[in-house]
Design an enzyme around this catalytic site. Structure first.
Site, mmCIF file in Angstrom:
data_model
loop_
_atom_site.group_PDB
_atom_site.id
_atom_site.type_symbol
_atom_site.label_atom_id
_atom_site.label_comp_id
_atom_site.label_asym_id
_atom_site.label_seq_id
_atom_site.Cartn_x
_atom_site.Cartn_y
_atom_site.Cartn_z
ATOM 1 N N GLN A 69 -7.412 87.071 42.610
ATOM 2 C CA GLN A 69 -8.672 86.906 41.905
ATOM 3 C C GLN A 69 -9.604 85.997 42.692
ATOM 4 O OE1 GLN A 69 -7.272 85.039 38.276
ATOM 5 N NE2 GLN A 69 -6.149 83.523 39.436
ATOM 6 N N HIS B 293 -5.785 72.510 24.533
ATOM 7 C CA HIS B 293 -4.457 72.138 25.021
ATOM 8 C C HIS B 293 -3.691 71.288 24.018
ATOM 9 C CE1 HIS B 293 -6.283 73.375 28.918
ATOM 10 N NE2 HIS B 293 -5.081 73.889 29.074
ATOM 11 N N ASP C 53 -3.614 75.150 36.246
ATOM 12 C CA ASP C 53 -4.581 74.058 36.349
ATOM 13 C C ASP C 53 -3.970 72.704 36.018
ATOM 14 O OD1 ASP C 53 -4.339 74.192 33.561
ATOM 15 O OD2 ASP C 53 -6.219 75.291 33.322
ATOM 16 N N GLU D 118 3.354 80.038 37.966
ATOM 17 C CA GLU D 118 1.954 80.430 38.193
ATOM 18 C C GLU D 118 1.910 81.553 39.225
ATOM 19 O OE1 GLU D 118 -1.611 81.306 38.188
ATOM 20 O OE2 GLU D 118 -1.173 79.607 36.860
ATOM 21 N N ASP E 50 6.257 79.784 42.094
ATOM 22 C CA ASP E 50 5.268 80.815 42.416
ATOM 23 C C ASP E 50 5.769 82.186 41.977
ATOM 24 O OD1 ASP E 50 3.514 79.012 43.612
ATOM 25 O OD2 ASP E 50 4.516 79.167 45.554
ATOM 26 N N GLY E 51 4.842 83.008 41.482
ATOM 27 C CA GLY E 51 5.196 84.379 41.125
ATOM 28 C C GLY E 51 4.738 84.726 39.732
ATOM 29 N N ALA F 121 4.885 85.816 35.833
ATOM 30 C CA ALA F 121 5.738 85.330 34.752
ATOM 31 C C ALA F 121 6.816 86.344 34.380
ATOM 32 C CB ALA F 121 4.871 85.000 33.530
ATOM 33 N N ASP G 221 0.733 80.216 28.412
ATOM 34 C CA ASP G 221 -0.695 79.936 28.591
ATOM 35 C C ASP G 221 -1.249 80.959 29.582
ATOM 36 O OD1 ASP G 221 -3.173 78.758 28.552
ATOM 37 O OD2 ASP G 221 -2.632 77.087 29.860
#
Length: 549
Positions: free
Chosen positions: A278, A309, A331, A351, A383-384, A386, A403
Site C-alpha cells: 500500500q 484504542h 502503528d 503486521e 512480519d506477515g 495475520a 486491529d
C-alpha cells in the site's frame, strides 16, 4: 471478417471491398507478416495493462476490488464487441484506421489513471452529483478503451491479408496467438515491472507511449503506400500530439502527485512510504493532528485515537493478560495501551506491512505518540499476514486483539471469516479473550452483526459493545470522494471467549484516558437497537461483506 473466397475477380474489375491486392512492402512478405504479428503482440500487451490499470486505480480509490474488477472487465468485454462491429466500416482504409485508433487508444489509456485520480482528488469531495465522479469516469474509460481495443483485430486481419492472402482460419489463429501471448506478457509486466519501477500513473503514461509508437511504426513502416498524403500528414500530427501529451505527463507526474497529495492531505505531509502492500502517508504532528493514511483511507488520527484504542484494548485486558497477541496494529498504539497494564510479559504484533512498523519506529511524532513501544523488549514484531501467521502459531495467548482493516473492504474479508476466528480461538488460553474491531454498527449494522455472527459460529461466546467515535473532516472527504457509506460516528467491537466475557475494566490497571464503565455499559445497551437478525456467518468461500452491506 475478411472475405477468403479463392474465386478471382473478373479481369479489369476493381478489387472488391476486403479483396484488395497485395500491398507493396519494403520487406519480404514473411518479414512483413511477422512485423504485423509483433505489432498485435505489443498492442495486446498495452491493452491488458490499461485494463489492469483501471482496476488498480479504482480499487485504490474505492477499496472494493471485486466490484471494480467486475465493472471494468464486463464493460470492456462488451465494448470490445461494439468496437469489432464498428471496425467493419474502416476495412477499406485499414492502415489509416488502425493508425488513428492506436493514437486515440494510447492517449485515452495512457491518461486514464491520471484523469481518474484528478477527478477523485479535486471533485470527489464536493458531494451531490460530483460524489460519484470517479465511478462514472471509470465506466466511461472502460467503455471507450474497450471499443478501441475491439477495433484492433479486425483491422489487423485486413492488414495481414494485404501482405499475403491465406485462409481465414489460419490468419485468425496467428492473430489470436499473438494477441493472447501479448496479453500474458502485459498481465505479468504490470505487477512485476511497471508498478514497482514506475508506479500507477507513470506506468500508464509509458504504456501509452509504447502503444502510440508501435502503431505509428507499423503503419508507416509497412503500409505507408496505402496512405494518402492527407492521411499521412494527419497521422503524423495526431501521433506527435499524443506523444507530446504523454511525454509532458511523464515529466510532470511527480509535480502532479505532489499537488494531488496536498489537495488530499493538506500541505503538512510528514512522510510518504510506498510498499508492496500500500501507500502509507503520515501528515501533521507539528501544530495539529497527526493522521495516518493507508491507500488514502484514514487509519488513525491523534485527535481521537485514544478513544478508539482505549475501547479496543482495555475491556479485553480485564482478566489474565500476561501474553498478548495483536493482529495488525503496526502503528504501535494498541501495544501502548496493552503495556499500561501490570503483569504483561510478552506482546506479539503481527503486521503484514513492515513499512508501517518501520515508520512507527523512526518517525519522531508517531514514535512519541505510541510511547516508543518498539524499544520495549517485551514487544516482538512478526512480519506477515495475520491469516498465514495464525496457521503456523502454536503458543497460547491470554488476549488476542484484532486491529485489522475494515471488514467491508473485499481484500480484508478473509480476516473476518469463520475460518480466521477458528484459528484465533485455537490460540486462546482457557480464560483467554478475543476482541475484534468490526466497523461501525451505526453506519453498517449488517456488516457489524455479520462479524458477531461469524465469531459465534467459530465456537466463541460474544459480548458486543460500542463507543462514540468522531471522524475527522479529511476522512469524511475521503468517504465522500470514494463513494463510501456515510461517515461513522461510532466504533463497534466484539469481545469473545470460550465463556461469555463480562464487559468491565481491569481494576488493577491505570484508568483509561477516555473510557469509563458507565460509557461501556451505555454503549452496549445502545448497540441493541442496531441488531440485525437472521444473518449467516462469513466464510472463505462465501464472504458476506462488501460495498452493499
Amino acid at each position: 471478417m475478411v472475405e477468403t473466397s479463392a474465386r478471382a475477380a473478373p479481369t479489369g474489375a476493381p478489387p472488391s471491398r476486403g479483396r484488395q491486392s497485395p500491398a507493396p512492402l519494403p520487406v519480404r512478405s514473411g518479414t512483413g507478416r511477422s512485423l504485423v504479428l509483433l505489432g498485435a503482440f505489443i498492442c495486446a500487451a498495452c491493452g491488458l495493462v490499461y485494463e489492469l490499470e483501471l482496476v488498480a486505480i479504482a480499487t485504490y480509490l474505492t477499496g472494493d476490488s471485486v466490484t471494480q474488477t467486475s465493472v471494468v472487465l464486463s464493460v470492456m468485454v462488451f465494448a470490445m464487441g461494439i468496437g469489432s462491429l464498428a471496425a467493419k466500416r474502416l476495412r477499406c482504409r485499414a492502415a489509416a484506421g488502425f493508425g488513428a485508433i492506436e493514437a486515440v487508444l494510447a492517449l485515452v489509456g495512457g491518461c486514464s489513471a491520471m484523469a481518474l485520480y484528478a477527478v477523485f482528488v479535486w471533485t470527489g469531495g464536493l458531494g451531490g452529483a460530483w460524489s460519484g465522479g470517479p465511478r462514472y469516469l471509470l465506466v466511461a474509460f472502460a467503455l471507450l478503451i474497450g471499443v478501441l481495443i475491439g477495433a484492433e483485430v479486425p483491422l489487423l486481419m485486413v492488414l495481414i491479408q494485404r501482405i499475403r492472402r491465406q485462409d481465414a482460419g489460419g490468419a485468425v489463429a496467428d492473430l489470436f496467438a499473438a494477441d493472447y501471448v501479448g496479453a500474458l506478457i502485459g498481465g505479468l509486466a504490470f505487477p512485476f515491472l511497471l508498478l514497482p519501477l514506475c508506479g500507477q500513473l507513470t506506468g500508464a503514461l509509458v504504456t501509452g507511449a509504447v502503444n502510440a509508437l508501435t502503431g505509428t511504426a507499423l503503419v508507416f513502416g509497412l503500409f505507408r503506400r496505402d496512405l494518402s498524403v492527407r492521411s499521412r500528414r494527419g497521422l503524423i500530427a495526431v501521433n506527435a500530439a499524443v506523444l507530446g501529451v504523454l511525454a509532458t505527463g511523464i515529466v510532470l507526474v511527480d509535480d502532479f502527485e505532489q499537488a494531488a497529495r496536498e489537495a488530499l492531505y493538506g500541505p503538512d505531509v510528514r512522510a510518504v512510504v510506498r510498499t508492496d502492500e500500500q501507500e502509507i502517508v503520515l501528515t501533521g504532528g507539528s501544530n495539529g493532528s497527526l493522521d495516518l493514511y493507508f491507500d488514502g483511507r484514514l487509519q488513525m488520527s491523534s485527535r481521537d485515537e485514544r478513544r478508539y484504542h482505549d475501547a479496543l484494548v482495555h475491556p479485553a485486558m480485564n482478566g489474565p493478560h500476561a501474553r498478548v497477541l495483536i493482529l495488525g496494529g503496526g502503528d504501535g498504539l494498541a501495544a501502548r495501551e496493552v503495556l499500561r497494564h501490570p503483569g504483561v510479559q510478552r506482546v506479539d504484533v503481527v503486521e503484514l506491512d513492515s513499512g508501517v512498523v518501520r515508520l512507527a519506529r523512526t518517525d519522531a511524532a508517531l514514535s512519541a505518540l505510541n510511547g516508543h513501544v518498539y524499544r520495549d523488549p517485551r514487544v516482538h514484531v512478526i512480519d506477515g499476514g495475520a491469516f498465514r501467521r495464525l496457521r503456523g502459531m502454536d503458543r497460547t495467548y491470554d488476549v488476542v486483539i484484532s486491529d485489522l482493516p475494515d471488514p467491508a473492504l473485499t481484500r480484508s474479508a478473509k480476516l473476518y471469516s469463520q475460518e480466521f476466528y477458528g484459528l484465533a480461538s485455537r490460540l486462546l488460553a482457557e480464560e483467554g479473550r478475543l476482541v475484534v474491531h468490526a466497523g461501525s454498527a451505526d453506519s453498517r449494522p449488517r456488516v457489524f452483526w455479520t462479524v458477531e455472527t461469524t465469531v459465534r459460529a467459530a465456537g466463541l461466546r460474544t459480548t458486543p459493545y460500542r463507543v462514540e467515535g468522531r471522524l475527522t473532516r479529511s476522512a469524511a472527504a475521503f468517504e465522500s470522494a470514494s463513494g463510501g457509506s456515510p461517515a461513522p460516528h461510532d466504533w463497534s467491537f466484539v469481545l469473545a471467549g470460550r465463556t461469555r466475557p463480562g464487559l468491565a475494566l481491569d481494576p488493577s490497571a491505570p484508568r483509561p484516558d477516555s473510557l469509563t464503565q458507565a460509557v461501556l455499559d451505555a454503549g452496549a445497551r445502545e448497540l441493541g437497537r442496531t441488531r440485525v437478525d437472521g444473518l449467516r456467518p462469513s466464510t472463505l468461500v462465501h464472504p458476506r461483506y462488501g460495498a452493499g452491506s
